[in-house]
Design an enzyme around this catalytic site. Structure first.
Site, mmCIF file in Angstrom:
data_model
loop_
_atom_site.group_PDB
_atom_site.id
_atom_site.type_symbol
_atom_site.label_atom_id
_atom_site.label_comp_id
_atom_site.label_asym_id
_atom_site.label_seq_id
_atom_site.Cartn_x
_atom_site.Cartn_y
_atom_site.Cartn_z
ATOM 1 N N SER A 119 0.829 -1.194 0.000
ATOM 2 C CA SER A 119 0.000 0.000 0.000
ATOM 3 C C SER A 119 0.879 1.267 0.000
ATOM 4 C CB SER A 119 -0.954 -0.043 1.203
ATOM 5 O OG SER A 119 -1.956 0.928 1.097
ATOM 6 N N ASP A 173 -9.866 -4.686 -4.538
ATOM 7 C CA ASP A 173 -9.293 -3.677 -3.640
ATOM 8 C C ASP A 173 -10.141 -2.408 -3.648
ATOM 9 O OD1 ASP A 173 -7.678 -1.838 -2.240
ATOM 10 O OD2 ASP A 173 -5.838 -2.780 -2.954
ATOM 11 N N HIS A 204 -7.914 -5.362 -0.050
ATOM 12 C CA HIS A 204 -6.650 -4.663 0.235
ATOM 13 C C HIS A 204 -5.901 -5.458 1.299
ATOM 14 C CE1 HIS A 204 -4.097 -1.183 -0.223
ATOM 15 N NE2 HIS A 204 -4.089 -0.955 1.081
#
Length: 224
Positions: A119, A173, A204
């Protein structure tokens, strides 16, 4: 942010370290969030890979009502093109480069160091590695995007023009849309980088199947 060495969790191999993976966490997490993956990777017993999981500095994050949390840079907007505070990215780049240099000074050459991230940490790993002046063993960019939106970072260094890049993204996601990861992938492919893309049926996060694939990739870069 000071350009000092970051606090981190370091997991040493049983045999002397001959290579290193520096793994950057996501927004609001810490190095402790990914440290448990090391045994899951099921590496050979004498692998010699040191894992470093640094903790990002604490700072206010605009999209989270200004709450102070661990973050590699401020996120000012949900709009991908205005999401990353580039000054914060540059400040954290300096911190990560210090971590890499620390490993080099300890006797591990740059070409035996992989820079990984998930991320927000993946954003920083891509940005830093593309601009880094020494060839790295690999770049692992998970569920992330480029902070420079629809263009590559300025001053990309030729040292990592051929460095293997593995991009993974979740097909469901809802935090970092897969389209953002594909924009980065398209830019890297257009610039002839050595990039591999694989998506997974996840949100995610990371999956056991994905970690098994990552283990194979890490071993090919560091243990071959």
């Amino acid at each position: 942010m000071p350009t000092t060495l970051l606090e981190r969790i370091t997991i040493e191999p049983k045999s002397p370290a001959t290579s290193c993976v520096i793994w950057l966490h996501g927004l609001g997490d810490s190095g402790a969030g990914f440290a448990p993956i090391v045994p899951v990777l099921a590496l050979p017993e004498n692998h010699g890979i040191r894992f470093v999981f640094p903790h990002a500095p604490e700072q206010a994050v605009t999209i989270n009502q200004g709450y102070v949390m661990r973050s590699w840079y401020d996120i000012k907007s949900m709009d991908l093109h205005n999401r990353a505070d580039i000054e914060g990215v540059l400040a954290s780049e300096k911190l990560v480069k210090c971590l890499i240099q620390e490993q080099i000074d300890s006797g591990i050459p740059a070409e035996k160091i992989i820079l990984a991230g998930f991320s927000q940490g993946g954003v920083l790993s891509l940005f830093t590695a593309l601009r880094f002046e020494h060839s790295l063993a690999g770049i692992l960019a998970l569920s992330c995007y480029l902070p420079t939106a629809d263009k590559l970072p300025e001053q990309c260094h030729s040292a990592n023009a051929d460095t293997p890049i593995l991009q993974n993204h979740g097909e469901r996601d809802g935090v970092v849309p897969i389209s953002a990861g594909k924009i980065a992938n398209d830019l890297l492919n257009a610039a002839k980088y050595n990039v591999t893309w694989k998506s997974y049926p996840m949100e995610h996060s990371v999956l056991p199947e994905q970690l098994a694939d990552i283990s194979v990739w890490l071993q090919a870069r560091l243990l071959a």
